[in-house]
Design a protein around this motif. Structure first.
Motif, mmCIF file in Angstrom:
data_model
loop_
_atom_site.group_PDB
_atom_site.id
_atom_site.type_symbol
_atom_site.label_atom_id
_atom_site.label_comp_id
_atom_site.label_asym_id
_atom_site.label_seq_id
_atom_site.Cartn_x
_atom_site.Cartn_y
_atom_site.Cartn_z
ATOM 1 N N THR A 95 2.729 71.092 54.589
ATOM 2 C CA THR A 95 3.780 70.796 53.908
ATOM 3 C C THR A 95 5.050 71.254 54.210
ATOM 4 O O THR A 95 5.404 72.156 54.587
ATOM 5 C CB THR A 95 3.953 70.832 52.160
ATOM 6 O OG1 THR A 95 2.452 70.001 51.994
ATOM 7 C CG2 THR A 95 4.235 70.417 51.695
ATOM 8 N N ALA A 96 6.656 70.405 54.016
ATOM 9 C CA ALA A 96 7.955 71.005 54.648
ATOM 10 C C ALA A 96 8.285 70.436 53.460
ATOM 11 O O ALA A 96 8.634 69.577 53.190
ATOM 12 C CB ALA A 96 7.948 70.183 56.058
ATOM 13 N N TYR A 97 9.760 70.741 53.435
ATOM 14 C CA TYR A 97 10.423 70.849 52.453
ATOM 15 C C TYR A 97 12.264 71.323 53.263
ATOM 16 O O TYR A 97 12.493 71.904 53.749
ATOM 17 C CB TYR A 97 10.646 72.082 51.529
ATOM 18 C CG TYR A 97 8.978 72.387 50.548
ATOM 19 C CD1 TYR A 97 8.793 71.553 50.103
ATOM 20 C CD2 TYR A 97 8.344 72.866 51.434
ATOM 21 C CE1 TYR A 97 7.511 71.603 49.226
ATOM 22 C CE2 TYR A 97 7.086 73.320 50.713
ATOM 23 C CZ TYR A 97 6.780 72.741 49.497
ATOM 24 O OH TYR A 97 5.276 72.343 48.744
ATOM 25 N N ALA A 98 13.056 69.913 52.196
ATOM 26 C CA ALA A 98 14.168 69.626 52.841
ATOM 27 C C ALA A 98 14.491 70.277 52.298
ATOM 28 O O ALA A 98 14.936 69.787 51.379
ATOM 29 C CB ALA A 98 14.334 68.706 53.742
ATOM 30 N N ILE A 99 15.953 71.049 52.379
ATOM 31 C CA ILE A 99 16.634 72.060 51.540
ATOM 32 C C ILE A 99 18.056 72.024 51.265
ATOM 33 O O ILE A 99 18.451 72.453 52.723
ATOM 34 C CB ILE A 99 16.237 73.543 51.202
ATOM 35 C CG1 ILE A 99 14.505 73.469 51.286
ATOM 36 C CG2 ILE A 99 17.188 73.628 50.379
ATOM 37 C CD1 ILE A 99 13.733 75.318 50.825
ATOM 38 N N PHE A 100 18.473 71.569 50.704
ATOM 39 C CA PHE A 100 20.065 71.121 50.601
ATOM 40 C C PHE A 100 20.514 71.977 50.003
ATOM 41 O O PHE A 100 21.076 72.052 48.575
ATOM 42 C CB PHE A 100 20.750 69.970 50.780
ATOM 43 C CG PHE A 100 20.367 68.825 51.646
ATOM 44 C CD1 PHE A 100 20.720 68.091 52.264
ATOM 45 C CD2 PHE A 100 18.731 68.408 51.855
ATOM 46 C CE1 PHE A 100 21.026 66.992 53.374
ATOM 47 C CE2 PHE A 100 18.032 66.952 52.796
ATOM 48 C CZ PHE A 100 18.693 66.935 53.665
ATOM 49 N N ILE A 101 21.590 73.068 50.775
ATOM 50 C CA ILE A 101 22.492 73.946 49.259
ATOM 51 C C ILE A 101 23.886 73.578 49.494
ATOM 52 O O ILE A 101 24.503 73.530 50.291
ATOM 53 C CB ILE A 101 21.888 75.329 49.963
ATOM 54 C CG1 ILE A 101 21.143 75.588 49.138
ATOM 55 C CG2 ILE A 101 22.815 75.933 49.113
ATOM 56 C CD1 ILE A 101 20.358 76.670 50.431
ATOM 57 N N ARG A 102 24.272 72.870 48.362
ATOM 58 C CA ARG A 102 25.567 72.645 48.244
ATOM 59 C C ARG A 102 26.339 73.724 47.702
ATOM 60 O O ARG A 102 26.955 74.163 46.805
ATOM 61 C CB ARG A 102 26.321 71.092 47.380
ATOM 62 C CG ARG A 102 27.590 70.887 47.320
ATOM 63 C CD ARG A 102 27.434 69.527 46.678
ATOM 64 N NE ARG A 102 28.151 70.110 45.498
ATOM 65 C CZ ARG A 102 27.890 68.916 44.864
ATOM 66 N NH1 ARG A 102 27.398 68.001 44.637
ATOM 67 N NH2 ARG A 102 27.498 69.312 43.440
ATOM 68 N N ASP A 103 27.757 74.411 49.191
ATOM 69 C CA ASP A 103 28.394 75.386 49.204
ATOM 70 C C ASP A 103 29.555 75.152 47.695
ATOM 71 O O ASP A 103 29.583 75.691 46.828
ATOM 72 C CB ASP A 103 29.446 75.584 50.041
ATOM 73 C CG ASP A 103 27.872 76.631 51.353
ATOM 74 O OD1 ASP A 103 26.689 77.385 50.297
ATOM 75 O OD2 ASP A 103 27.847 75.996 52.039
ATOM 76 N N LYS A 104 29.927 73.810 48.287
ATOM 77 C CA LYS A 104 31.180 73.128 47.910
ATOM 78 C C LYS A 104 31.725 71.775 48.023
ATOM 79 O O LYS A 104 31.582 71.381 48.776
ATOM 80 C CB LYS A 104 32.517 74.019 47.979
ATOM 81 C CG LYS A 104 33.505 73.583 47.041
ATOM 82 C CD LYS A 104 35.463 74.366 48.085
ATOM 83 C CE LYS A 104 36.487 74.162 47.015
ATOM 84 N NZ LYS A 104 37.612 75.070 47.343
ATOM 85 N N LEU A 105 31.560 71.239 46.525
ATOM 86 C CA LEU A 105 32.474 69.489 46.238
ATOM 87 C C LEU A 105 33.886 69.637 47.135
ATOM 88 O O LEU A 105 34.498 70.114 45.868
ATOM 89 C CB LEU A 105 31.574 68.986 45.807
ATOM 90 C CG LEU A 105 32.018 68.269 45.512
ATOM 91 C CD1 LEU A 105 31.545 66.549 46.409
ATOM 92 C CD2 LEU A 105 31.692 67.187 43.628
ATOM 93 N N THR A 106 34.231 69.355 48.147
ATOM 94 C CA THR A 106 36.070 68.304 47.723
ATOM 95 C C THR A 106 35.919 67.370 47.896
ATOM 96 O O THR A 106 37.014 66.884 47.389
ATOM 97 C CB THR A 106 36.392 69.006 48.991
ATOM 98 O OG1 THR A 106 35.512 67.981 50.593
ATOM 99 C CG2 THR A 106 35.897 70.702 49.086
ATOM 100 N N ASP A 107 35.240 66.389 47.855
ATOM 101 C CA ASP A 107 35.702 65.033 47.399
ATOM 102 C C ASP A 107 34.681 64.059 47.249
ATOM 103 O O ASP A 107 33.691 63.281 47.346
ATOM 104 C CB ASP A 107 35.581 63.885 49.319
ATOM 105 C CG ASP A 107 37.047 62.831 48.917
ATOM 106 O OD1 ASP A 107 36.181 62.152 48.174
ATOM 107 O OD2 ASP A 107 36.880 62.020 49.659
#
Length: 95
Positions: free
Chosen positions: A2-14
């Motif tokens: 099993t693998a995991y794609a991890i998205f970590i948003r630092d800052k929303l600009t738009d």
């Protein structure tokens, strides 16, 4: 494994571009064995810099995660994410 794609948003600009991403990314999962485990839910920072948001997606293996990430459908949606915010993205293999 099993693998995991991890998205970590630092800052929303738009926010408008992010809305476009949100409206289009769902289609990219069709035909891919993905399971969304977390998506911008409540979080509690324990150490380090608090992220603006986190997404965790489960795949059967790294190859499946890369197949989805590299797909034309996801890359078309990702263009809007890249304009909308800064992210750190990793694929990590489970144990």
């Amino acid at each position: 494994m099993t693998a995991y794609a991890i998205f970590i948003r630092d800052k929303l600009t738009d926010p408008a571009e992010f809305q476009t991403y949100s409206d289009t990314v769902g289609e990219s999962f069709k035909g891919h064995p993905a399971k969304i485990l977390a998506a911008y839910g409540k979080q509690e920072k324990l150490e380090g810099i608090e992220p603006d948001g986190v997404v965790i997606i489960e795949f059967p293996d790294i190859a499946s995660a890369r197949a989805w990430y590299d797909s034309p459908e996801y890359q078309a949606a990702a263009k809007h994410r890249w304009k909308a915010a800064s992210y750190n993205v990793v694929i990590v293999e489970g144990v």
